[in-house]
Design a protein around this motif. Structure first.
Motif, PDB file in Angstrom:
ATOM      1  N   VAL A 160       0.964  -1.129  -0.110  1.00 59.58           N
ATOM      2  CA  VAL A 160       0.067   0.080  -0.126  1.00 59.58           C
ATOM      3  C   VAL A 160       0.710   1.244  -0.024  1.00 59.58           C
ATOM      4  O   VAL A 160       1.578   1.309   0.833  1.00 59.58           O
ATOM      5  N   ASP A 182       2.085   5.110   0.363  1.00 58.58           N
ATOM      6  CA  ASP A 182       2.173   6.112   1.348  1.00 58.58           C
ATOM      7  C   ASP A 182       0.941   7.244   1.259  1.00 58.58           C
ATOM      8  O   ASP A 182       0.252   7.700   2.144  1.00 58.58           O
ATOM      9  N   CYS A 227      -2.064   6.326   0.440  1.00 67.69           N
ATOM     10  CA  CYS A 227      -3.326   5.935   0.731  1.00 67.69           C
ATOM     11  C   CYS A 227      -3.697   6.385   2.113  1.00 67.69           C
ATOM     12  O   CYS A 227      -2.783   6.463   3.125  1.00 67.69           O
ATOM     13  N   THR A 245      -5.352   1.846   8.454  1.00 67.16           N
ATOM     14  CA  THR A 245      -4.575   0.435   8.159  1.00 67.16           C
ATOM     15  C   THR A 245      -5.519  -0.712   8.624  1.00 67.16           C
ATOM     16  O   THR A 245      -5.471  -1.571   7.804  1.00 67.16           O
ATOM     17  N   ARG A 253      -7.625  -1.658   5.470  1.00 66.90           N
ATOM     18  CA  ARG A 253      -7.098  -1.908   4.185  1.00 66.90           C
ATOM     19  C   ARG A 253      -7.317  -3.691   3.922  1.00 66.90           C
ATOM     20  O   ARG A 253      -7.482  -3.673   2.812  1.00 66.90           O
TER      21      ARG A 253
END
Length: 108
Positions: free
Chosen positions: A5, A7, A9, A13, A16
């Motif tokens: 993923v 950075d 995004c 966490t 995700r």
């Protein structure tokens, strides 16, 4: 298949894996072909039940909210174009690899 993923995004966490599972479910049930048009542009050909377009629009809209580098365009023929800036070509490649693997496992 691991998914790195970027950075950029902003999705929390903890959420995700759930979002990735949503994409994997879409890929496993609706993708019939994946075309890589360039390192920054892919096209997914989808098929599925009534309401699939709404599902895809909802998922891609939520993804664009947290990963604004994606541009998703869904045609009435259920063709999903995905474009990213060059800096995110690897993210697109990983996503399309997941889509192709899921669609080919369904066929086999």
């Amino acid at each position: 298949m691991t998914f790195s993923v970027p950075d950029a995004c902003t999705l929390p966490t903890a959420e995700r894996p759930l979002r990735l599972a949503e994409f994997d479910a879409l890929f496993a049930t609706a993708v019939r072909r994946v075309d890589t048009l360039s390192p920054t542009h892919a096209r997914l050909h989808l098929t599925g039940p009534a309401g699939l377009a709404d599902t895809v629009r909802d998922l891609t809209a939520r993804e664009t909210e947290c990963c604004s580098f994606f541009t998703f365009t869904l045609s009435e023929a259920l063709t999903l174009d995905i474009q990213v800036p060059a800096a995110y070509a690897e993210v697109l490649a990983t996503l399309t690899e997941r889509a192709a693997a899921a669609s080919s496992s369904r066929e086999g």
